[in-house]
Write a protein that holds these residues in place. Structure first.
Motif, PDB file in Angstrom:
ATOM      1  N   ILE A  64       0.850  -1.214   0.000  1.00  0.00           N
ATOM      2  CA  ILE A  64       0.000   0.000   0.000  1.00  0.00           C
ATOM      3  C   ILE A  64       0.877   1.252   0.000  1.00  0.00           C
ATOM      4  O   ILE A  64       0.647   2.187  -0.776  1.00  0.00           O
ATOM      5  CB  ILE A  64      -0.956  -0.002   1.222  1.00  0.00           C
ATOM      6  CG1 ILE A  64      -1.889  -1.218   1.147  1.00  0.00           C
ATOM      7  CG2 ILE A  64      -1.775   1.287   1.272  1.00  0.00           C
ATOM      8  CD1 ILE A  64      -2.603  -1.539   2.453  1.00  0.00           C
ATOM      9  N   PHE A  86      -8.815  -3.021   7.815  1.00  0.00           N
ATOM     10  CA  PHE A  86      -7.714  -3.265   8.753  1.00  0.00           C
ATOM     11  C   PHE A  86      -6.942  -1.945   8.884  1.00  0.00           C
ATOM     12  O   PHE A  86      -6.985  -1.099   7.985  1.00  0.00           O
ATOM     13  CB  PHE A  86      -6.812  -4.404   8.234  1.00  0.00           C
ATOM     14  CG  PHE A  86      -5.706  -4.766   9.183  1.00  0.00           C
ATOM     15  CD1 PHE A  86      -5.979  -5.123  10.491  1.00  0.00           C
ATOM     16  CD2 PHE A  86      -4.381  -4.751   8.765  1.00  0.00           C
ATOM     17  CE1 PHE A  86      -4.951  -5.439  11.387  1.00  0.00           C
ATOM     18  CE2 PHE A  86      -3.351  -5.070   9.643  1.00  0.00           C
ATOM     19  CZ  PHE A  86      -3.644  -5.415  10.961  1.00  0.00           C
ATOM     20  N   PRO A  89      -3.855   0.165   5.846  1.00  0.00           N
ATOM     21  CA  PRO A  89      -3.844   1.256   4.860  1.00  0.00           C
ATOM     22  C   PRO A  89      -3.795   2.642   5.505  1.00  0.00           C
ATOM     23  O   PRO A  89      -3.159   3.555   4.967  1.00  0.00           O
ATOM     24  CB  PRO A  89      -5.141   1.052   4.068  1.00  0.00           C
ATOM     25  CG  PRO A  89      -5.922   0.010   4.769  1.00  0.00           C
ATOM     26  CD  PRO A  89      -5.002  -0.739   5.669  1.00  0.00           C
ATOM     27  N   VAL A 130     -11.439  -0.580   0.270  1.00  0.00           N
ATOM     28  CA  VAL A 130     -10.859  -1.809   0.834  1.00  0.00           C
ATOM     29  C   VAL A 130     -11.932  -2.897   0.717  1.00  0.00           C
ATOM     30  O   VAL A 130     -13.005  -2.769   1.298  1.00  0.00           O
ATOM     31  CB  VAL A 130     -10.464  -1.606   2.321  1.00  0.00           C
ATOM     32  CG1 VAL A 130      -9.736  -2.827   2.854  1.00  0.00           C
ATOM     33  CG2 VAL A 130      -9.606  -0.359   2.480  1.00  0.00           C
ATOM     34  N   MET A 132     -13.518  -5.626   1.925  1.00  0.00           N
ATOM     35  CA  MET A 132     -13.421  -6.278   3.225  1.00  0.00           C
ATOM     36  C   MET A 132     -14.015  -7.675   3.254  1.00  0.00           C
ATOM     37  O   MET A 132     -15.105  -7.920   2.748  1.00  0.00           O
ATOM     38  CB  MET A 132     -14.110  -5.412   4.288  1.00  0.00           C
ATOM     39  CG  MET A 132     -13.305  -4.196   4.682  1.00  0.00           C
ATOM     40  SD  MET A 132     -11.660  -4.598   5.309  1.00  0.00           S
ATOM     41  CE  MET A 132     -12.030  -5.125   6.972  1.00  0.00           C
ATOM     42  N   CYS A 158      -6.342  -6.941  -0.089  1.00  0.00           N
ATOM     43  CA  CYS A 158      -5.642  -7.913   0.765  1.00  0.00           C
ATOM     44  C   CYS A 158      -6.576  -8.998   1.275  1.00  0.00           C
ATOM     45  O   CYS A 158      -6.152 -10.117   1.531  1.00  0.00           O
ATOM     46  CB  CYS A 158      -4.996  -7.189   1.951  1.00  0.00           C
ATOM     47  SG  CYS A 158      -3.661  -6.088   1.450  1.00  0.00           S
ATOM     48  N   ASP A 182      -0.015 -12.477   3.913  1.00  0.00           N
ATOM     49  CA  ASP A 182       0.305 -12.840   5.297  1.00  0.00           C
ATOM     50  C   ASP A 182      -0.453 -14.107   5.675  1.00  0.00           C
ATOM     51  O   ASP A 182      -1.200 -14.669   4.871  1.00  0.00           O
ATOM     52  CB  ASP A 182       0.082 -11.661   6.264  1.00  0.00           C
ATOM     53  CG  ASP A 182      -1.390 -11.406   6.605  1.00  0.00           C
ATOM     54  OD1 ASP A 182      -2.232 -12.306   6.435  1.00  0.00           O
ATOM     55  OD2 ASP A 182      -1.702 -10.287   7.060  1.00  0.00           O
ATOM     56  N   LYS A 185      -4.353 -14.855   4.795  1.00  0.00           N
ATOM     57  CA  LYS A 185      -4.926 -14.490   3.499  1.00  0.00           C
ATOM     58  C   LYS A 185      -5.195 -15.708   2.590  1.00  0.00           C
ATOM     59  O   LYS A 185      -4.763 -16.814   2.887  1.00  0.00           O
ATOM     60  CB  LYS A 185      -3.996 -13.494   2.798  1.00  0.00           C
ATOM     61  CG  LYS A 185      -3.798 -12.225   3.595  1.00  0.00           C
ATOM     62  CD  LYS A 185      -5.121 -11.512   3.916  1.00  0.00           C
ATOM     63  CE  LYS A 185      -4.954 -10.184   4.623  1.00  0.00           C
ATOM     64  NZ  LYS A 185      -4.683 -10.272   6.057  1.00  0.00           N
ATOM     65  N   GLY A 192       4.225 -11.226   3.002  1.00  0.00           N
ATOM     66  CA  GLY A 192       4.447 -10.908   1.584  1.00  0.00           C
ATOM     67  C   GLY A 192       3.331 -10.035   1.054  1.00  0.00           C
ATOM     68  O   GLY A 192       2.246  -9.965   1.648  1.00  0.00           O
TER      69      GLY A 192
HETATM   70  C1  LIG Z   1      -7.474  -5.037   4.401  1.00  0.00           C
HETATM   71  C2  LIG Z   1      -6.042  -5.242   4.731  1.00  0.00           C
HETATM   72  N1  LIG Z   1      -5.127  -4.375   4.263  1.00  0.00           N
HETATM   73  C3  LIG Z   1      -3.827  -4.514   4.510  1.00  0.00           C
HETATM   74  C4  LIG Z   1      -3.353  -5.560   5.266  1.00  0.00           C
HETATM   75  C5  LIG Z   1      -1.890  -5.632   5.567  1.00  0.00           C
HETATM   76  O1  LIG Z   1      -1.283  -6.776   5.056  1.00  0.00           O
HETATM   77  P1  LIG Z   1       0.080  -7.325   5.720  1.00  0.00           P
HETATM   78  O2  LIG Z   1      -0.304  -8.042   6.981  1.00  0.00           O
HETATM   79  O3  LIG Z   1       0.592  -8.272   4.696  1.00  0.00           O
HETATM   80  O4  LIG Z   1       0.956  -6.187   5.959  1.00  0.00           O
HETATM   81  C6  LIG Z   1      -4.248  -6.492   5.780  1.00  0.00           C
HETATM   82  C7  LIG Z   1      -3.771  -7.616   6.615  1.00  0.00           C
HETATM   83  O5  LIG Z   1      -4.397  -8.082   7.523  1.00  0.00           O
HETATM   84  C8  LIG Z   1      -5.630  -6.340   5.510  1.00  0.00           C
HETATM   85  O6  LIG Z   1      -6.537  -7.181   5.987  1.00  0.00           O
END
Ligand SMILES: Cc1ncc(COP(=O)(O)O)c(C=O)c1O
Length: 390
Positions: A64, A86, A89, A130, A132, A158, A182, A185, A192
């Protein structure tokens, strides 16, 4: 649920093969250069999403930040984001010195496109929907607003890798899309992330920023490489690439199983008058990694979750990790922008009304059918008792 359920000997074998193949090169950075497997993972991932370019980085949060930098977001710019997301962002936005501007979610639990337009100012640089918990934000409506005001859209996908928008993969509709691999996911590389785009210049800027500004100019050796922007290090190792490639082969099965198991929950929940399933935009084919619904009031939702937990069953983020997924709890961040707890509460009334009544049930894509049926039995027992007593 996610790819971690499907980690097995295939990932192990791929890693051991990498070491075996590079045996003679020990001491010459086999885990970094020439990043053959990361490149392959990028190509296969871009192909899967149906876009031209993919840039692999160390996390979704990094993806992001890298995408925002490539889009030219700077200190003082505004990035529109939704209330239910989450925290990542929002962290990426403030890390650049930009301002996160909050929009409420609607019954889809994603960005409300009507409120979005009201939040656009001269400083708005990016709209960041996002997607969700497996469901797409309304990309047609959001893109229409963005086009009208000539603003870029970078979506955070994500949590919805595998969902579709119309006949295309979700993530192919925006200027750039960001992904996480992560542990929680759809597919996982442990940690990653990825940025995908059809725009060559954005891709080049992402590649440069995540690699200390290296242009990878073919005319020069790396030590004499050229640069045009200041960068950072968000480079993944070959382990990310190699595990990603194996996981990507499993994605079809993950999506198929999610859909199969989620139907048991949906069929049951549809029987109750006092329950509303999450609204899904028409063009959306969700990831089905959870089933979300709401009750008519907050008290019922709380009672249901209490009974669920008493029976050793869990929820997925709503409500068990809501504190990390809802801006209402982030006055430690939004106080930087003049929003204390009570101002946030006022601003996010609509989101709270929806979220406080909602429950998200996780789908485990590698579960035994007997276990799923047993869970359904327990949930039915709880709901029959609760809703009869209403
Ligand atoms: C909507 C959203 N954005 C961003 C992320 C961040 O990803 P990372 O954990 O790989 O940094 C997540 C992770 O949980 C997420 O759910």
């Amino acid at each position: 649920m996610p790819g971690f359920e499907f980690i097995n000997d295939l990932e192990k074998k791929a890693i051991l093969d990498l070491f075996e193949k590079n045996k003679k090169k020990y001491g010459t950075f086999p885990l970094f250069r020439p990043r053959k497997y990361v490149k392959k993972f990028e190509e296969k991932f871009a192909n899967y999403i149906g876009v031209k370019y993919a840039c692999c980085v160390t996390s979704g949060t990094a993806a992001i930040k890298v995408a925002l930098i490539a889009a030219g977001v700077k200190k003082g710019d505004e990035v529109i984001i939704q209330s239910f997301t989450f925290v990542a962002p929002v962290e990426a936005i403030i890390d650049i010195g930009a301002k996160p501007v909050l929009v409420n979610v609607d019954e889809t639990l994603n960005m409300c496109p009507i409120e979005l337009e009201k939040k656009i100012t001269k400083k708005t640089k990016v709209i960041m929907p996002v997607h969700m918990l497996g469901v797409a934000a309304d990309m047609d409506k959001i893109n229409k607003v963005a086009k009208k005001h000539k603003i870029l859209v970078i979506d955070d996908n994500c949590e919805a890798l595998g969902a579709k928008w119309g006949n295309k993969m979700l993530g192919a509709q925006s200027d750039m899309c960001t992904w996480s691999f992560d542990n929680g996911k759809t597919i996982t590389t442990g940690e990653g992330g990825m940025i995908t785009t059809n725009n060559k210049e954005f891709f080049k800027l992402c590649k440069e920023y995540m690699d200390h500004g290296h242009e990878n100019n073919p005319k020069f050796p790396r030590g004499r490489d050229t640069h045009r922007i200041p960068g950072f290090n968000f480079r993944p190792t070959e382990l990310t690439g190699i595990i990603g490639l194996v996981q990507l082969k499993k994605i079809g099965k993950i999506i198929k199983n999610n859909k199969f198991y989620s139907q048991f929950y949906i069929k049951l929940l549809k029987k109750y008058k006092g329950i509303n399933l999450r609204k899904i935009p028409n063009k959306n084919k969700p990831l089905n990694d959870c089933v979300i619904f709401n009750f008519t009031n907050e008290k019922l939702a709380k009672t249901f979750v209490k009974k669920l937990n008493e029976n050793n069953l869990v929820t997925k983020n709503v409500p068990d990790a809501i504190e990390w997924h809802y801006a209402m709890y982030w006055d430690h961040i939004f106080k930087l922008f003049g929003l204390n707890k009570s101002k946030l509460k006022q601003k996010l009334k609509k989101s709270s009304y929806i979220l406080n009544r909602s429950v998200s049930l996780p789908i485990f894509a590698n579960e035994k059918i007997g276990k799923v049926k047993n869970k359904i039995k327990i949930i039915k027992f709880i709901l029959d008792k609760m809703l009869k007593n209403e």
